[in-house]
Design a protein around this motif. Structure first.
Motif, PDB file in Angstrom:
ATOM      1  N   LYS A   4       0.791  -1.284   0.001  1.00 15.21           N
ATOM      2  CA  LYS A   4      -0.230   0.117   0.027  1.00 15.21           C
ATOM      3  C   LYS A   4       0.840   1.049  -0.046  1.00 15.21           C
ATOM      4  CE  LYS A   4      -3.897  -2.317   1.113  1.00 15.21           C
ATOM      5  NZ  LYS A   4      -4.917  -2.306   0.240  1.00 15.21           N
ATOM      6  N   ILE A   5       0.246   2.343  -0.520  1.00 19.95           N
ATOM      7  CA  ILE A   5       1.094   3.699  -0.440  1.00 19.95           C
ATOM      8  C   ILE A   5       0.134   4.776   0.002  1.00 19.95           C
ATOM      9  CG2 ILE A   5       2.074   5.468  -1.931  1.00 19.95           C
ATOM     10  CD1 ILE A   5       2.937   3.409  -3.898  1.00 19.95           C
ATOM     11  N   ILE A   6       0.665   5.424   1.298  1.00 12.56           N
ATOM     12  CA  ILE A   6       0.098   6.641   1.303  1.00 12.56           C
ATOM     13  C   ILE A   6       0.668   7.813   1.055  1.00 12.56           C
ATOM     14  CG2 ILE A   6      -0.701   8.089   3.624  1.00 12.56           C
ATOM     15  CD1 ILE A   6      -0.544   5.240   4.836  1.00 12.56           C
ATOM     16  N   THR A   7       0.047   8.776   0.359  1.00 12.53           N
ATOM     17  CA  THR A   7       1.052  10.092  -0.008  1.00 12.53           C
ATOM     18  C   THR A   7       0.263  11.091   0.777  1.00 12.53           C
ATOM     19  OG1 THR A   7      -0.927  10.377  -1.787  1.00 12.53           O
ATOM     20  CG2 THR A   7       1.209   9.496  -2.453  1.00 12.53           C
ATOM     21  N   SER A   8       1.051  12.310   0.867  1.00 10.78           N
ATOM     22  CA  SER A   8       0.809  13.230   1.803  1.00 10.78           C
ATOM     23  C   SER A   8       0.574  12.672   3.313  1.00 10.78           C
ATOM     24  CB  SER A   8      -0.616  14.026   1.317  1.00 10.78           C
ATOM     25  OG  SER A   8      -0.292  14.698  -0.198  1.00 10.78           O
ATOM     26  N   THR A   9       1.407  12.215   3.919  1.00 12.42           N
ATOM     27  CA  THR A   9       1.378  11.483   5.175  1.00 12.42           C
ATOM     28  C   THR A   9       1.192  12.515   6.281  1.00 12.42           C
ATOM     29  OG1 THR A   9       3.875  11.600   5.307  1.00 12.42           O
ATOM     30  CG2 THR A   9       2.707   9.450   4.621  1.00 12.42           C
ATOM     31  N   GLN A  10       0.361  12.459   7.174  1.00  7.65           N
ATOM     32  CA  GLN A  10      -0.020  13.277   8.156  1.00  7.65           C
ATOM     33  C   GLN A  10       0.822  13.128   9.414  1.00  7.65           C
ATOM     34  OE1 GLN A  10      -2.335  15.885   7.471  1.00  7.65           O
ATOM     35  NE2 GLN A  10      -1.992  15.211   5.607  1.00  7.65           N
ATOM     36  N   SER A  27      13.351   5.118  15.374  1.00 10.08           N
ATOM     37  CA  SER A  27      11.894   6.227  15.780  1.00 10.08           C
ATOM     38  C   SER A  27      12.522   7.627  16.091  1.00 10.08           C
ATOM     39  CB  SER A  27      11.153   5.312  17.036  1.00 10.08           C
ATOM     40  OG  SER A  27      10.059   6.217  17.154  1.00 10.08           O
ATOM     41  N   GLU A  28      13.108   7.764  16.749  1.00  9.36           N
ATOM     42  CA  GLU A  28      13.497   9.255  17.104  1.00  9.36           C
ATOM     43  C   GLU A  28      14.129   9.540  15.769  1.00  9.36           C
ATOM     44  OE1 GLU A  28      16.303   8.843  20.515  1.00  9.36           O
ATOM     45  OE2 GLU A  28      14.596   8.302  21.844  1.00  9.36           O
ATOM     46  N   ALA A  29      14.992   9.182  15.242  1.00  7.68           N
ATOM     47  CA  ALA A  29      15.752   9.882  13.863  1.00  7.68           C
ATOM     48  C   ALA A  29      14.449   9.850  12.853  1.00  7.68           C
ATOM     49  CB  ALA A  29      16.474   8.735  13.313  1.00  7.68           C
ATOM     50  N   LEU A  30      13.492   9.091  12.742  1.00  9.74           N
ATOM     51  CA  LEU A  30      12.278   9.115  11.887  1.00  9.74           C
ATOM     52  C   LEU A  30      11.593  10.448  12.263  1.00  9.74           C
ATOM     53  CD1 LEU A  30      10.938   7.710   9.332  1.00  9.74           C
ATOM     54  CD2 LEU A  30       9.574   6.532  11.192  1.00  9.74           C
ATOM     55  N   GLY A  31      11.273  10.760  13.568  1.00 14.84           N
ATOM     56  CA  GLY A  31      10.600  11.837  14.013  1.00 14.84           C
ATOM     57  C   GLY A  31      11.136  13.185  13.652  1.00 14.84           C
ATOM     58  N   ARG A  32      12.517  13.291  13.461  1.00 18.78           N
ATOM     59  CA  ARG A  32      13.326  14.335  13.169  1.00 18.78           C
ATOM     60  C   ARG A  32      13.216  14.743  11.732  1.00 18.78           C
ATOM     61  NH1 ARG A  32      16.960  12.100  16.854  1.00 18.78           N
ATOM     62  NH2 ARG A  32      18.309  11.231  15.235  1.00 18.78           N
ATOM     63  N   ARG A  33      12.931  13.868  10.874  1.00 23.00           N
ATOM     64  CA  ARG A  33      12.631  14.132   9.563  1.00 23.00           C
ATOM     65  C   ARG A  33      11.258  14.119   9.054  1.00 23.00           C
ATOM     66  NH1 ARG A  33      16.539  10.648   6.076  1.00 23.00           N
ATOM     67  NH2 ARG A  33      15.986  12.006   4.370  1.00 23.00           N
ATOM     68  N   GLU A  34      11.037  14.905   7.781  1.00 25.59           N
ATOM     69  CA  GLU A  34       9.575  15.008   7.183  1.00 25.59           C
ATOM     70  C   GLU A  34       9.723  14.093   5.989  1.00 25.59           C
ATOM     71  OE1 GLU A  34       7.577  18.522   6.985  1.00 25.59           O
ATOM     72  OE2 GLU A  34       8.193  19.441   8.989  1.00 25.59           O
ATOM     73  N   TYR A  35       8.511  13.350   5.896  1.00 29.06           N
ATOM     74  CA  TYR A  35       8.480  12.480   4.735  1.00 29.06           C
ATOM     75  C   TYR A  35       7.112  12.951   4.003  1.00 29.06           C
ATOM     76  CZ  TYR A  35      12.342  10.039   6.879  1.00 29.06           C
ATOM     77  OH  TYR A  35      13.436   9.903   7.296  1.00 29.06           O
ATOM     78  N   THR A  36       6.982  12.874   2.750  1.00 28.90           N
ATOM     79  CA  THR A  36       5.883  13.050   2.043  1.00 28.90           C
ATOM     80  C   THR A  36       4.975  11.876   1.658  1.00 28.90           C
ATOM     81  OG1 THR A  36       6.948  13.097   0.075  1.00 28.90           O
ATOM     82  CG2 THR A  36       6.583  15.357   1.028  1.00 28.90           C
ATOM     83  N   ALA A  37       5.747  10.768   1.822  1.00 27.72           N
ATOM     84  CA  ALA A  37       5.053   9.586   1.522  1.00 27.72           C
ATOM     85  C   ALA A  37       5.360   8.377   2.312  1.00 27.72           C
ATOM     86  CB  ALA A  37       5.152   9.121   0.197  1.00 27.72           C
TER      87      ALA A  37
END
Length: 103
Positions: A4-10, A27-37
């Protein structure tokens, strides 16, 4: 392999996924970056490991194991990146396992 793909993740979607990542440093590293999908791949442990390798070779993405229980134990791979990169990565995984292009 189910994909599945989610675009414009909230923000709340990313936080929900973050709570299911066992490695808190990831998890912490992921929280410091923004992803669009966000791409999601669900399957066996072996399939998840192969999917991680395929996804990261196919595009500029970060692939992370997501775990949870509901109602059976599930193993899922989260693929984070730009919309184009996630689509490319998920398409490569889908093609490998299902012979389909996930467009």
């Amino acid at each position: 392999m189910k994909t599945k793909i989610i675009t414009s993740t909230q923000k709340n979607t990313i936080e929900l996924v973050n709570r299911r990542i066992c490695d808190k440093s990831v998890s912490e590293a992921l929280g410091r970056r923004e992803y669009t999908a966000l791409g999601l791949c669900e399957g066996s442990v072996a399939d998840i490991i192969v999917s991680c390798d395929i996804a990261e070779k196919a595009a500029d993405v970060i692939a992370i194991e997501i775990q949870g229980n509901c109602p059976q134990h599930m193993v899922c791979l989260g693929i984070f990146g730009s919309v184009a990169a996630v689509k490319t990565a998920v398409s490569a995984v889908d093609k490998h396992f299902n012979g389909n292009d996930h467009a």
